[in-house]
Design an enzyme around this catalytic site. Sequence first.
Site, PDB file in Angstrom:
ATOM      1  N   ARG A 187       0.889  -1.150   0.080  1.00 22.05           N
ATOM      2  CA  ARG A 187       0.162   0.072  -0.103  1.00 22.05           C
ATOM      3  C   ARG A 187       0.834   1.268  -0.029  1.00 22.05           C
ATOM      4  NH1 ARG A 187      -0.917  -3.190   4.275  1.00 22.05           N
ATOM      5  NH2 ARG A 187      -2.949  -4.055   3.494  1.00 22.05           N
ATOM      6  N   ASP A 258       1.485  -9.459   5.177  1.00 22.06           N
ATOM      7  CA  ASP A 258       0.273  -9.054   5.143  1.00 22.06           C
ATOM      8  C   ASP A 258      -0.955 -10.402   5.045  1.00 22.06           C
ATOM      9  OD1 ASP A 258       0.298  -6.345   4.962  1.00 22.06           O
ATOM     10  OD2 ASP A 258      -1.172  -6.304   3.467  1.00 22.06           O
ATOM     11  N   THR A 259      -0.741 -11.544   4.552  1.00 20.30           N
ATOM     12  CA  THR A 259      -1.733 -12.571   4.559  1.00 20.30           C
ATOM     13  C   THR A 259      -1.985 -12.738   5.811  1.00 20.30           C
ATOM     14  OG1 THR A 259       0.363 -13.999   4.088  1.00 20.30           O
ATOM     15  CG2 THR A 259      -0.833 -13.328   2.158  1.00 20.30           C
ATOM     16  N   CYS A 365      -0.138 -22.131  -2.031  1.00 21.95           N
ATOM     17  CA  CYS A 365       0.698 -21.402  -0.846  1.00 21.95           C
ATOM     18  C   CYS A 365       1.818 -22.371  -0.204  1.00 21.95           C
ATOM     19  CB  CYS A 365      -0.378 -20.973   0.293  1.00 21.95           C
ATOM     20  SG  CYS A 365       0.753 -19.881   1.301  1.00 21.95           S
ATOM     21  N   LEU A 366       2.820 -21.891  -0.474  1.00 19.10           N
ATOM     22  CA  LEU A 366       4.110 -22.699   0.167  1.00 19.10           C
ATOM     23  C   LEU A 366       4.122 -22.469   1.602  1.00 19.10           C
ATOM     24  CD1 LEU A 366       7.043 -23.844  -0.132  1.00 19.10           C
ATOM     25  CD2 LEU A 366       7.906 -21.694  -0.074  1.00 19.10           C
ATOM     26  N   GLY A 367       3.370 -21.556   2.115  1.00 13.66           N
ATOM     27  CA  GLY A 367       3.438 -21.174   3.558  1.00 13.66           C
ATOM     28  C   GLY A 367       2.090 -21.370   4.199  1.00 13.66           C
TER      29      GLY A 367
HETATM   30  C1  HEM Z   1      -3.207 -17.270   5.873  1.00 13.46           C
HETATM   31  C2  HEM Z   1      -2.141 -16.624   5.352  1.00 13.46           C
HETATM   32  C3  HEM Z   1      -1.662 -16.718   3.932  1.00 13.46           C
HETATM   33  C4  HEM Z   1      -2.849 -16.889   2.832  1.00 13.46           C
HETATM   34  C5  HEM Z   1      -4.276 -16.698   3.032  1.00 13.46           C
HETATM   35  C6  HEM Z   1      -1.886 -17.085   1.871  1.00 13.46           C
HETATM   36  C7  HEM Z   1      -2.351 -17.019   0.465  1.00 13.46           C
HETATM   37  C8  HEM Z   1      -1.607 -17.698  -0.788  1.00 13.46           C
HETATM   38  C9  HEM Z   1      -2.270 -17.645  -1.967  1.00 13.46           C
HETATM   39  C10 HEM Z   1      -3.679 -17.483  -2.303  1.00 13.46           C
HETATM   40  C11 HEM Z   1      -1.212 -18.157  -2.878  1.00 13.46           C
HETATM   41  C12 HEM Z   1      -1.448 -18.314  -4.259  1.00 13.46           C
HETATM   42  C13 HEM Z   1      -0.892 -17.195  -5.230  1.00 13.46           C
HETATM   43  C14 HEM Z   1      -1.208 -17.351  -6.713  1.00 13.46           C
HETATM   44  O1  HEM Z   1      -1.711 -18.451  -6.937  1.00 13.46           O
HETATM   45  O2  HEM Z   1      -0.887 -16.514  -7.613  1.00 13.46           O
HETATM   46  C15 HEM Z   1      -0.024 -18.226  -1.997  1.00 13.46           C
HETATM   47  C16 HEM Z   1       1.193 -18.541  -2.679  1.00 13.46           C
HETATM   48  C17 HEM Z   1       2.444 -18.498  -1.897  1.00 13.46           C
HETATM   49  N1  HEM Z   1       2.466 -18.415  -0.498  1.00 13.46           N
HETATM   50 FE1  HEM Z   1       1.075 -17.736   0.811  1.00 13.46          FE
HETATM   51  N2  HEM Z   1      -0.443 -17.396   2.019  1.00 13.46           N
HETATM   52  C18 HEM Z   1      -0.542 -17.201   3.334  1.00 13.46           C
HETATM   53  C19 HEM Z   1       0.780 -17.083   4.095  1.00 13.46           C
HETATM   54  C20 HEM Z   1       1.839 -17.527   3.704  1.00 13.46           C
HETATM   55  C21 HEM Z   1       3.021 -17.604   4.399  1.00 13.46           C
HETATM   56  C22 HEM Z   1       3.120 -17.357   5.931  1.00 13.46           C
HETATM   57  C23 HEM Z   1       4.117 -17.647   3.602  1.00 13.46           C
HETATM   58  C24 HEM Z   1       5.745 -17.766   4.077  1.00 13.46           C
HETATM   59  C25 HEM Z   1       6.534 -18.859   3.645  1.00 13.46           C
HETATM   60  C26 HEM Z   1       3.561 -17.826   2.297  1.00 13.46           C
HETATM   61  C27 HEM Z   1       4.323 -18.029   1.000  1.00 13.46           C
HETATM   62  C28 HEM Z   1       3.721 -18.218  -0.121  1.00 13.46           C
HETATM   63  C29 HEM Z   1       4.404 -18.287  -1.406  1.00 13.46           C
HETATM   64  C30 HEM Z   1       6.216 -18.668  -1.371  1.00 13.46           C
HETATM   65  C31 HEM Z   1       3.785 -18.795  -2.374  1.00 13.46           C
HETATM   66  C32 HEM Z   1       4.135 -19.186  -3.870  1.00 13.46           C
HETATM   67  C33 HEM Z   1       3.862 -20.478  -4.041  1.00 13.46           C
HETATM   68  C34 HEM Z   1       4.177 -20.956  -5.334  1.00 13.46           C
HETATM   69  O3  HEM Z   1       4.336 -19.965  -6.515  1.00 13.46           O
HETATM   70  O4  HEM Z   1       4.608 -22.208  -5.674  1.00 13.46           O
HETATM   71  N3  HEM Z   1       2.271 -17.672   2.267  1.00 13.46           N
HETATM   72  N4  HEM Z   1      -0.283 -17.880  -0.758  1.00 13.46           N
END
Ligand code: HEM
Length: 413
Positions: A187, A258-259, A365-367
Amino acid sequence: MSDNEAKTETGNQGLSDADPADVDGSPDALAMMGDPAMAACPQLMYKAMRDADPVTNVDLGEISMTMVWRHEDVIEVLRNPEVYSSREEAVEIGQKRPLIPLQIDPPDHAKFRKILDPLFSPKKVALLEDRTRALAADLIEKVVDDGTCNFDKAIAEPLPSTVFLELLGLPLERAAEFIALKDGIIRPQATADKTDTDVRDETGARIYEVLEAVVAERVENPQDDFLSGFLSSEVDGHRLTPDDVVDIGYLFFLAGLDTVTASLDCMISFLAQNPEQRQQLVDDPSRVNAVIEELLRFETPVTGVPRITSRDTELGGCPIKAGTTIMVMLGSANTDEEFWDGGDDVDFDREVNKHLAFGGGLHRCLGSHLARMELRVVLEEWHRRVPNYSIADGVELNYSAGLRQIDNLQLVW
Ligand code: HEM
């Protein structure tokens, strides 16, 4: 009607009392997305768009975008990365190289996930739980005797940044700096002499500086932290270079902070306004995982994810040209009545809950395990100390539109 009244009026069953006809007729997706009441209760907009214009072409001047609302079409996009790419052009977020693994298409994407997945497995995440619990307890203890706090600023924002600093092996005193950096991308605040893009580019450059310094240090002097883990991992003879590790770290700034903040805000806001459902959790804390999954589904804090088409195609009967930006509306898919039984009801007893709050397909999501652990720990520690709470009188909750953070989540107890 205030946002919290709007929410409260939907009762403890999600949206079953709300009338989608309020926004029906000829819905304008962009106008609705800019409406604060709709940001608080986007499920109404989702339904209106699915009914009236499920594959919506939106003209944003310089670029045109297609928004996809139905579960079936959302799945089609997420599962076909050859047509719907997430390469760098899909979204500009101050990066100078593609973010890893999000902006990498197949086949290279798989080699990065092969290295990264084991580092974020449930087993690895479990090792972080005690420390995360101590951090959460510490933040909550600071406000518990006050009888009021802005939950977003006191808990939801600092917690994931502190966990992130622990992952990187950096001092916790840098939390405020990290929060400012991710805000500068997500933002950006334009000033008299700087546009949003200028602020984003400057912040991006600073994030690279910070990460390059830490990665160079870990190359020289490996520690017991994630960055050192990335640098030393090898799968099928492939190792990550220091630049790869910087590009992963940059994505984590945006994907991991932020997520979690937005998810905590949405969950606590819902539970504050629906005391009967909150009581189910307080009476039986073992239901916490079901509560988390159902609120991730219903609230979908990350409302949509971008793609760009690699060739001319067709979706839901609509032709789409190569090079079109697609906004994949996960929140709408997560409440689509064609897929969900009672999708607009919040039901902690839902038996099957294959929501798309973490995305779907190869970029899922990886995380997610780390995120779920952080959410569970905060909900447990919070409700143990503060089982009864509500939104402070007179507060109109201010949900941001894309990532549903609530910067004025003022609670009283
Ligand atoms: C409740 C919390 C979270 C939500 C709702 C969330 C949601 C998402 C979503 C919707 C995607 C898909 C993106 C896409 O398809 O364009 C994503 C991908 C990803 N998230 Fe999360 N996320 C969260 C927490 C985290 C955390 C804590 C990490 C830290 C490691 C993380 C790391 C990633 C990574 C690295 C990707 C990309 C995976 C790939 O491209 O193979 N996320 N996340």
